[in-house]
Motif scaffolding. Structure first.
Motif: not given
Length: 143
Positions: A73-96
């Motif tokens: 399960f520790k090997a999935t930690l990267l995914m749990w960090v990258q997915v919310p980061m990707w969503v936030c960056v995508s929404l920020a770029l879209r809003n801009c």
């Protein structure tokens, strides 16, 4: 800054898990033999023997994971960090890009491009940026 150390940690964990596989296979074979012998001694049915085998195999694997500090399960930690980061960056770029942040940001985006993309609010007609972004992401995933 966050995902690179996590990616290195994930690679180390996956290598440790891969190195444990031969040991787990040997222990599973030995456990299967011991359970079959014990099952014949105690008159267990096939279902009861399978239950004891699976229960003990899970326990042995958990002990190995704890000993080597490499739970899968520790090997999935990267995914749990990258997915919310990707969503936030995508929404920020879209809003801009659609002007939700203010007209001054929209004006800066429409006049602040470089090379072949002079207007950052216009779609990329050459498809260079979307294709290169996709290839870079594929490279990151494969590495």
């Amino acid at each position: 800054a966050i995902t690179l150390p996590l990616a290195a940690h994930q690679c180390r964990l996956l290598a440790q898990l891969e190195n444990l596989q031969p040991k787990i296979k040997n222990l599973a074979e030995r456990l299967r033999y011991e359970v079959s012998v014990r099952g014949k001694q105690l008159g267990w049915s096939e279902k009861v023997a399978r239950f004891h085998y699976k229960k003990n195999l899970r326990r042995i694997m958990a002990e190995l994971y704890v000993r080597d500090n490499c739970h899968p399960f520790k090997a999935t930690l990267l995914m749990w960090v990258q997915v919310p980061m990707w969503v936030c960056v995508s929404l920020a770029l879209r809003n801009c890009s659609v002007g939700a942040t203010g007209s001054e940001v929209q004006e800066q985006f429409s006049a602040g491009g470089a090379l072949w993309f002079t207007d950052l609010t216009a779609p990329d007609s050459t498809w260079i940026l979307p294709v290169s972004l996709g290839l870079v992401n594929l490279l990151i995933v494969e590495v």
